[in-house]
Design a protein around this motif. Structure first.
Motif, PDB file in Angstrom:
ATOM      1  N   GLU A 171      20.218  -8.223 -10.523  1.00 14.63           N
ATOM      2  CA  GLU A 171      20.634  -6.583  -9.110  1.00 14.63           C
ATOM      3  C   GLU A 171      19.991  -6.440  -8.105  1.00 14.63           C
ATOM      4  OE1 GLU A 171      20.361  -2.929 -12.053  1.00 14.63           O
ATOM      5  OE2 GLU A 171      22.204  -3.500 -12.681  1.00 14.63           O
ATOM      6  N   ARG A 172      18.774  -6.709  -8.539  1.00 18.15           N
ATOM      7  CA  ARG A 172      18.230  -6.727  -7.793  1.00 18.15           C
ATOM      8  C   ARG A 172      17.321  -7.981  -6.945  1.00 18.15           C
ATOM      9  NH1 ARG A 172      17.413  -3.258 -10.976  1.00 18.15           N
ATOM     10  NH2 ARG A 172      16.777  -1.075 -11.047  1.00 18.15           N
ATOM     11  N   ARG A 173      18.840  -8.762  -6.441  1.00 16.58           N
ATOM     12  CA  ARG A 173      17.800 -10.395  -6.200  1.00 16.58           C
ATOM     13  C   ARG A 173      17.506 -10.198  -4.952  1.00 16.58           C
ATOM     14  NH1 ARG A 173      22.460  -9.510  -7.667  1.00 16.58           N
ATOM     15  NH2 ARG A 173      24.717 -11.075  -6.170  1.00 16.58           N
ATOM     16  N   ASP A 174      18.519  -9.651  -4.126  1.00 17.60           N
ATOM     17  CA  ASP A 174      17.797  -9.382  -2.700  1.00 17.60           C
ATOM     18  C   ASP A 174      16.526  -8.472  -2.581  1.00 17.60           C
ATOM     19  OD1 ASP A 174      19.114 -11.690  -2.396  1.00 17.60           O
ATOM     20  OD2 ASP A 174      20.906 -10.261  -2.238  1.00 17.60           O
ATOM     21  N   GLN A 175      16.503  -8.088  -3.107  1.00 14.32           N
ATOM     22  CA  GLN A 175      14.986  -7.101  -2.970  1.00 14.32           C
ATOM     23  C   GLN A 175      13.851  -7.154  -3.167  1.00 14.32           C
ATOM     24  OE1 GLN A 175      15.374  -3.374  -5.500  1.00 14.32           O
ATOM     25  NE2 GLN A 175      13.010  -2.768  -5.455  1.00 14.32           N
ATOM     26  N   LEU A 176      13.095  -6.664  -2.018  1.00 16.87           N
ATOM     27  CA  LEU A 176      11.734  -7.231  -1.806  1.00 16.87           C
ATOM     28  C   LEU A 176      10.418  -7.261  -3.126  1.00 16.87           C
ATOM     29  CD1 LEU A 176      10.675  -6.273   2.226  1.00 16.87           C
ATOM     30  CD2 LEU A 176      11.364  -8.664   0.669  1.00 16.87           C
ATOM     31  N   ALA A 177       9.726  -9.048  -3.613  1.00 18.02           N
ATOM     32  CA  ALA A 177       9.132  -8.076  -4.684  1.00 18.02           C
ATOM     33  C   ALA A 177       7.894  -6.852  -4.515  1.00 18.02           C
ATOM     34  CB  ALA A 177       8.156  -9.433  -5.154  1.00 18.02           C
ATOM     35  N   ALA A 178       7.370  -6.695  -3.221  1.00 17.73           N
ATOM     36  CA  ALA A 178       6.321  -5.782  -3.382  1.00 17.73           C
ATOM     37  C   ALA A 178       7.535  -4.618  -3.247  1.00 17.73           C
ATOM     38  CB  ALA A 178       5.979  -5.643  -1.750  1.00 17.73           C
ATOM     39  N   THR A 179       9.263  -4.188  -3.748  1.00 10.99           N
ATOM     40  CA  THR A 179       8.863  -2.900  -4.211  1.00 10.99           C
ATOM     41  C   THR A 179       9.877  -2.803  -5.383  1.00 10.99           C
ATOM     42  OG1 THR A 179      11.379  -3.779  -2.709  1.00 10.99           O
ATOM     43  CG2 THR A 179       9.574  -2.738  -1.359  1.00 10.99           C
ATOM     44  N   LEU A 180       9.349  -4.224  -6.203  1.00  8.18           N
ATOM     45  CA  LEU A 180       9.966  -3.821  -7.592  1.00  8.18           C
ATOM     46  C   LEU A 180       8.881  -2.847  -8.719  1.00  8.18           C
ATOM     47  CD1 LEU A 180      10.203  -7.180  -8.527  1.00  8.18           C
ATOM     48  CD2 LEU A 180      12.117  -6.204  -7.990  1.00  8.18           C
ATOM     49  N   SER A 181       9.129  -2.048  -9.959  1.00  6.02           N
ATOM     50  CA  SER A 181       8.374  -1.546 -10.072  1.00  6.02           C
ATOM     51  C   SER A 181       8.129  -2.553 -11.547  1.00  6.02           C
ATOM     52  CB  SER A 181       9.398  -0.737 -11.155  1.00  6.02           C
ATOM     53  OG  SER A 181      10.151  -1.724 -12.633  1.00  6.02           O
ATOM     54  N   GLY A 182       6.887  -1.888 -11.494  1.00  7.51           N
ATOM     55  CA  GLY A 182       5.149  -2.945 -12.720  1.00  7.51           C
ATOM     56  C   GLY A 182       6.438  -3.817 -13.539  1.00  7.51           C
ATOM     57  N   GLY A 183       7.422  -2.915 -14.233  1.00  2.00           N
ATOM     58  CA  GLY A 183       8.283  -4.142 -15.957  1.00  2.00           C
ATOM     59  C   GLY A 183       8.533  -4.433 -15.143  1.00  2.00           C
ATOM     60  N   GLU A 184       9.610  -4.132 -13.734  1.00  2.00           N
ATOM     61  CA  GLU A 184      10.849  -5.462 -13.051  1.00  2.00           C
ATOM     62  C   GLU A 184       9.631  -6.930 -13.007  1.00  2.00           C
ATOM     63  OE1 GLU A 184      13.840  -1.924 -11.291  1.00  2.00           O
ATOM     64  OE2 GLU A 184      12.199  -2.542 -10.059  1.00  2.00           O
ATOM     65  N   ARG A 185       8.141  -6.166 -12.210  1.00  2.00           N
ATOM     66  CA  ARG A 185       7.392  -7.373 -11.551  1.00  2.00           C
ATOM     67  C   ARG A 185       7.333  -7.919 -12.366  1.00  2.00           C
ATOM     68  NH1 ARG A 185       3.487  -5.439  -6.917  1.00  2.00           N
ATOM     69  NH2 ARG A 185       5.135  -3.785  -6.911  1.00  2.00           N
ATOM     70  N   GLN A 186       6.340  -7.489 -14.239  1.00  2.00           N
ATOM     71  CA  GLN A 186       6.489  -8.145 -14.959  1.00  2.00           C
ATOM     72  C   GLN A 186       7.347  -9.375 -15.692  1.00  2.00           C
ATOM     73  OE1 GLN A 186       3.935  -9.404 -15.960  1.00  2.00           O
ATOM     74  NE2 GLN A 186       2.726  -8.818 -17.210  1.00  2.00           N
ATOM     75  N   MET A 187       8.623  -8.952 -15.474  1.00  2.00           N
ATOM     76  CA  MET A 187      10.181  -9.475 -15.819  1.00  2.00           C
ATOM     77  C   MET A 187      10.388 -10.606 -14.673  1.00  2.00           C
ATOM     78  SD  MET A 187      12.885  -6.551 -15.982  1.00  2.00           S
ATOM     79  CE  MET A 187      12.598  -5.282 -17.395  1.00  2.00           C
ATOM     80  N   LEU A 188      10.103 -10.245 -13.292  1.00  2.00           N
ATOM     81  CA  LEU A 188       9.626 -11.835 -12.531  1.00  2.00           C
ATOM     82  C   LEU A 188       8.680 -12.339 -12.228  1.00  2.00           C
ATOM     83  CD1 LEU A 188      11.167 -13.140  -9.516  1.00  2.00           C
ATOM     84  CD2 LEU A 188       9.298 -11.411  -8.212  1.00  2.00           C
ATOM     85  N   LEU A 219       0.603  -8.362 -21.074  1.00  2.00           N
ATOM     86  CA  LEU A 219       2.424  -8.125 -21.550  1.00  2.00           C
ATOM     87  C   LEU A 219       2.703  -6.465 -21.185  1.00  2.00           C
ATOM     88  CD1 LEU A 219       5.069  -9.814 -21.532  1.00  2.00           C
ATOM     89  CD2 LEU A 219       4.978  -9.308 -23.774  1.00  2.00           C
ATOM     90  N   SER A 220       1.781  -5.871 -21.577  1.00  2.00           N
ATOM     91  CA  SER A 220       2.608  -4.336 -22.239  1.00  2.00           C
ATOM     92  C   SER A 220       1.617  -3.737 -21.397  1.00  2.00           C
ATOM     93  CB  SER A 220       2.118  -4.427 -23.179  1.00  2.00           C
ATOM     94  OG  SER A 220       0.581  -3.966 -24.110  1.00  2.00           O
ATOM     95  N   LEU A 221       0.701  -3.723 -20.369  1.00  3.56           N
ATOM     96  CA  LEU A 221      -0.439  -2.769 -19.395  1.00  3.56           C
ATOM     97  C   LEU A 221       0.859  -1.872 -18.859  1.00  3.56           C
ATOM     98  CD1 LEU A 221      -3.089  -2.458 -19.143  1.00  3.56           C
ATOM     99  CD2 LEU A 221      -2.723  -4.329 -16.929  1.00  3.56           C
ATOM    100  N   GLY A 222       0.675  -1.015 -19.485  1.00  2.00           N
ATOM    101  CA  GLY A 222       1.067   0.027 -18.286  1.00  2.00           C
ATOM    102  C   GLY A 222       2.916   0.057 -18.299  1.00  2.00           C
ATOM    103  N   LEU A 223       3.433  -0.503 -19.063  1.00  5.56           N
ATOM    104  CA  LEU A 223       5.116  -0.358 -19.375  1.00  5.56           C
ATOM    105  C   LEU A 223       5.045   0.008 -20.094  1.00  5.56           C
ATOM    106  CD1 LEU A 223       4.539  -4.111 -18.497  1.00  5.56           C
ATOM    107  CD2 LEU A 223       5.478  -1.984 -16.442  1.00  5.56           C
ATOM    108  N   ALA A 224       7.199   0.257 -19.365  1.00  5.91           N
ATOM    109  CA  ALA A 224       7.524   1.782 -20.618  1.00  5.91           C
ATOM    110  C   ALA A 224       7.719   1.074 -22.276  1.00  5.91           C
ATOM    111  CB  ALA A 224       8.543   2.481 -20.701  1.00  5.91           C
ATOM    112  N   VAL A 284      10.814  -1.535 -21.673  1.00  2.00           N
ATOM    113  CA  VAL A 284      10.419  -2.305 -20.902  1.00  2.00           C
ATOM    114  C   VAL A 284      10.059  -3.550 -21.683  1.00  2.00           C
ATOM    115  CG1 VAL A 284       9.474  -3.764 -19.144  1.00  2.00           C
ATOM    116  CG2 VAL A 284      10.685  -0.908 -19.465  1.00  2.00           C
ATOM    117  N   VAL A 285       8.560  -3.009 -22.130  1.00  2.00           N
ATOM    118  CA  VAL A 285       8.200  -3.744 -23.149  1.00  2.00           C
ATOM    119  C   VAL A 285       8.693  -4.362 -24.816  1.00  2.00           C
ATOM    120  CG1 VAL A 285       5.895  -4.028 -25.379  1.00  2.00           C
ATOM    121  CG2 VAL A 285       5.462  -2.572 -22.929  1.00  2.00           C
ATOM    122  N   GLY A 286       9.751  -4.183 -25.275  1.00  2.00           N
ATOM    123  CA  GLY A 286      10.229  -4.588 -26.262  1.00  2.00           C
ATOM    124  C   GLY A 286      11.303  -5.771 -25.436  1.00  2.00           C
ATOM    125  N   ALA A 287      11.800  -5.953 -24.306  1.00  2.00           N
ATOM    126  CA  ALA A 287      12.377  -6.485 -23.448  1.00  2.00           C
ATOM    127  C   ALA A 287      11.877  -7.585 -23.816  1.00  2.00           C
ATOM    128  CB  ALA A 287      13.369  -6.430 -22.281  1.00  2.00           C
TER     129      ALA A 287
END
Ligand SMILES: Nc1ncnc2c1ncn2[C@@H]1O[C@H](COP(=O)(O)OP(=O)(O)OP(=O)(O)O)[C@@H](O)[C@H]1O
Length: 242
Positions: free
Chosen positions: A131-148, A166-171, A174-177
């Motif tokens: 969904e966020r493929r055209d979003q700048l990486a700088a604006t991703l959340s922490g969990g989204e950046r870990q996914m990237l 892997l889990s630092l600071g993430l809900a 998100v950690v489960g995924a």
């Protein structure tokens, strides 16, 4: 003939300038294994991963990757050799912030035989990134950046994956995924070494847990053993390895 260990570390010492951080680390990780390195803040877990990744030079000891000695390989050429040997590192949710999600993935996909196919496959695993493929990486959340960061490793299909937190600071959701993603990589043949603050996350993911204290690995147990021996686990978490 027996397969060489994915990773073999003997008597490793390293530090920063005059400050020694690692004192004779011994470590052996079998091909296909998943291990976690746990321990209190500042004992040298990240420094160990930095040495294994070629970012910090050791002052003593040796590191072998699939039987190849890479102890003193810290040049760019050697970094390429590490990649060829199948080493990939996920650290600090690193991404190029001024590039979009898709552009970041293309950077990592260009060396693969079918980049578009591997990028599409990686994005299909992380619908949120898609969904966020055209979003700048700088604006991703922490969990989204870990996914990237993990999506990049899916594209590279490393033989050995090193993950710093892997889990630092993430809900938890998100950690489960992310845990599920790492399991999937492992089932596909990737050996995993993860540095993890959360012992519960480590227990839920890996086969074997290693505990560091003062720059050395002082204990190791299977996750199954520790799940059955909560008192032993508690004493290791509190730093009593005897
Ligand atoms: N670039 C650096 N220069 C000087 N000292 C450093 C540097 N990086 C880390 N250190 C020191 O080395 C020691 C080990 O740090 P390291 O990050 O490896 O520990 P860690 O076990 O990963 O800790 P944490 O769980 O808090 O991330 C710490 O005392 C830290 O302050």
């Amino acid at each position: 003939m027996a397969t060489a260990d994915a990773l073999r570390v003997n008597g490793l010492a390293a530090g920063y300038g005059p400050v020694q951080v690692l004192f004779g680390v011994e470590l052996r990780v079998g091909d296909g294994e998943m291990v976690a390195v746990c321990g209190p803040n500042g004992v040298g877990k990240s420094t160990l991963l930095r040495v294994l990744s070629g970012l910090t030079a050791p002052s003593a000891g040796s590191v072998a990757l699939y039987g190849h000695d890479i102890t003193n390989d810290i040049t760019n050429v050697a970094a390429a050799a590490r990649v060829r040997l199948g080493l990939s590192t996920v650290v600090g949710q690193a991404a190029f912030g001024s590039l979009t999600v898709l552009e970041n993935l293309r950077l990592f996909g260009y060396q693969t035989k079918k980049p578009q196919k591997s990028i599409t496959a990686a994005l299909s695993v992380f619908p949120r990134l898609h969904e966020r493929r055209d979003q700048l990486a700088a604006t991703l959340s922490g969990g989204e950046r870990q996914m990237l960061a993990l999506a990049k490793t899916l594209i590279q299909q490393p033989r050995l994956l090193l993950i710093d937190e892997l889990s630092l600071g993430l809900a938890p959701v998100v950690v489960g995924a992310l845990v599920e993603m790492v399991r999937r990589l492992n089932r596909a043949g990737t050996t995993v070494v993860v540095v993890e603050q959360s012992v519960n996350v480590a227990l839920s993911l890996v086969d074997r847990m290693l505990f560091m204290e003062k720059g050395a690995i002082v204990a190791e147990h299977s996750a199954a053993f520790l799940q059955a021996q909560p008192q032993r686990l508690q004493s290791l978490i509190l730093g009593g390895h005897s």
